[in-house]
Enzyme design. Structure first.
Site: not given
Ligand code: CAA
Length: 388
Positions: A130-131, A244, A341-342, A365, A367
């Site tokens: 799950a990424g 972000r 350069g190099g 955070e 892609t």
């Molecule tokens: N604010 C509030 N609620 C939100 C929201 C937001 N920005 N985005 C989504 N939601 C809510 C939706 O309203 C929905 O709520 P309901 O169930 O009440 O309707 C629920 O969350 C599900 O939303 P989606 O159907 O839109 O969800 P999705 O499965 O389609 O995915 C996504 C959305 C934007 C792709 C999300 O999965 C995402 O952001 N993915 C990337 C993950 C990420 O950034 N990971 C990085 C982790 S941290 C890291 O990098 C490591 C580190 O240590 C630095």
């Protein structure tokens, strides 16, 4: 940075961070990049400079400033070392879920030691399976009396090896999809909590990125954020909206730091009997890079100010600033290596590290492909008459 646009506190903070970056971080950046160990001396210097809790409200021991001030500090740190920049910023990522979803009692319990720089906190959302699709996580938390028992693995856990606390997202109700996810604050000494593989990374080598294993890991039920199950996914999304711009600020700092070095080098380096910077082709490259950095910085600061204003619609701007600033950082740091350069390709000069450090900002955070998806969804929702 145009100083007239900022408050005296913001300028003082920027200067304080810059002093620390130049005097403490830059001299040891190559050493920690080479060793890939955690720079405790730097963490202690951040604590002693009073910068650990910039974004944490005063009532919980912090400075009471906002995301803009966090970004100003992260940019300065990253100008000297991208790894040290994110090593600091990830504490905001780990503590935002407490700020946005925790009860007052939970905030009082966990935020003061983070604000004081006595404890670090990580953010455990991603898993091997799950990424980008964070909602597909399989780590499971089951209630057992007054405790939850957590089983699973977290991946790409920045600072996880050194953090006292980790905000762990886990499924409490597998039938409810994203609405069945909950967030827990887990202490590093919780039974069944174990730090696993340390990643051997291309860049940001001063921060440990590790796997976290949760094997019948028991946490008190009072560690469930907000005290109610099922809000974890939203808390994670709201957190990422706020965090972000910090990655974007890291990218701006990396780009600015690389450009500073490239300007000095091209001025000093002579070819064909003249300084390299006297060639118009080089000057245009420098001008383009400076322009892109300034544009990215302003978008980051606009996003941060919007978040700090309490505006409801921050998702699109937050994703936009992360997308733009990190793409700028990759382009600028790559061009700066070209200008050396190099020599730019070799570790005798610090420039190649900027390019290595910049790459991850387009990945973590969310892609930049996910940022585009988030932006496009907002656009289409707005067009359909919904909110931003
Ligand atoms: N604010 C509030 N609620 C939100 C929201 C937001 N920005 N985005 C989504 N939601 C809510 C939706 O309203 C929905 O709520 P309901 O169930 O009440 O309707 C629920 O969350 C599900 O939303 P989606 O159907 O839109 O969800 P999705 O499965 O389609 O995915 C996504 C959305 C934007 C792709 C999300 O999965 C995402 O952001 N993915 C990337 C993950 C990420 O950034 N990971 C990085 C982790 S941290 C890291 O990098 C490591 C580190 O240590 C630095």
């Amino acid at each position: 940075m145009i100083e007239e646009l900022y408050t005296p506190l913001q300028i003082e903070l920027r200067n304080r961070a810059r002093d620390l970056a130049e005097n403490v971080m830059r001299p040891v950046a190559a050493k920690y990049d080479e060793e890939q160990t955690y720079p405790w001396e730097v963490q202690h210097a951040i604590r002693d400079a009073g910068l650990s809790g910039v974004w944490i409200p005063e009532e919980y021991g912090g400075m009471g400033a906002g995301v803009l001030e966090l970004c100003l500090v992260v940019e300065e740190f990253s100008r000297a070392c991208g790894g040290m920049g994110v090593g600091f910023a990830v504490n905001a990522l780990g503590s935002f879920p407490i700020l946005v979803g925790g009860t007052d009692e939970q905030k009082k319990r966990w935020l003061p030691p983070i604000a004081a720089g006595e404890a670090l906190i990580a953010f455990g959302l991603s898993e091997k399976v799950a990424g980008s699709d964070a909602g597909s996580m399989i780590t499971r938390a089951e209630k057992d009396g007054e405790e939850y028992v957590i089983n699973g693995e977290k991946k790409w856990n920045t600072n996880g090896a050194v953090a006292s606390f980790n905000t762990i997202f886990a499924v409490t109700n597998p039938d409810r999809g994203a609405r069945g996810i909950s967030a827990f604050v887990v202490a590093k000494d919780a039974p069944g909590y174990r730090v696993g593989k340390h990643e051997d990374k291309m860049g940001i080598r001063a921060v440990p990125v590790v796997e976290i294993h949760l094997e019948d890991c028991r946490v008190p039920a009072e560690n469930l954020l907000g005290g109610v199950e099922g809000h974890g996914f939203k808390q994670a999304m709201i957190t990422l909206d706020r965090a972000r711009p910090g990655v974007a600020a890291q990218a701006v700092g990396l780009a600015q730091g690389a450009l500073d070095l490239a300007i000095a080098y091209t001025h000093e380096r002579e070819q064909f009997g003249q300084s390299v910077s006297s060639f118009q082709g080089i000057q245009w490259m420098l001008a383009d890079m400076a322009t892109q950095i300034e544009a990215a910085r302003h978008l980051v600061h606009t996003a941060a100010r919007t978040i700090d204003s309490g505006a409801k619609s921050i998702t699109k701007l937050s994703a936009m600033c992360k997308l733009m600033a990190t793409d700028v950082a990759m382009r600028v740091t790559t061009d700066c290596v070209q200008l050396f350069g190099g020599y730019g390709y070799c570790k005798d000069y610090p420039i190649e590290k900027y390019m290595r450090d910049a790459k991850i900002t387009q990945i973590y955070e969310g892609t930049n492909q996910i940022q585009r998806l988030v932006i496009a969804r907002s656009l289409l929702r707005e067009a359909a008459g919904g909110g931003k």
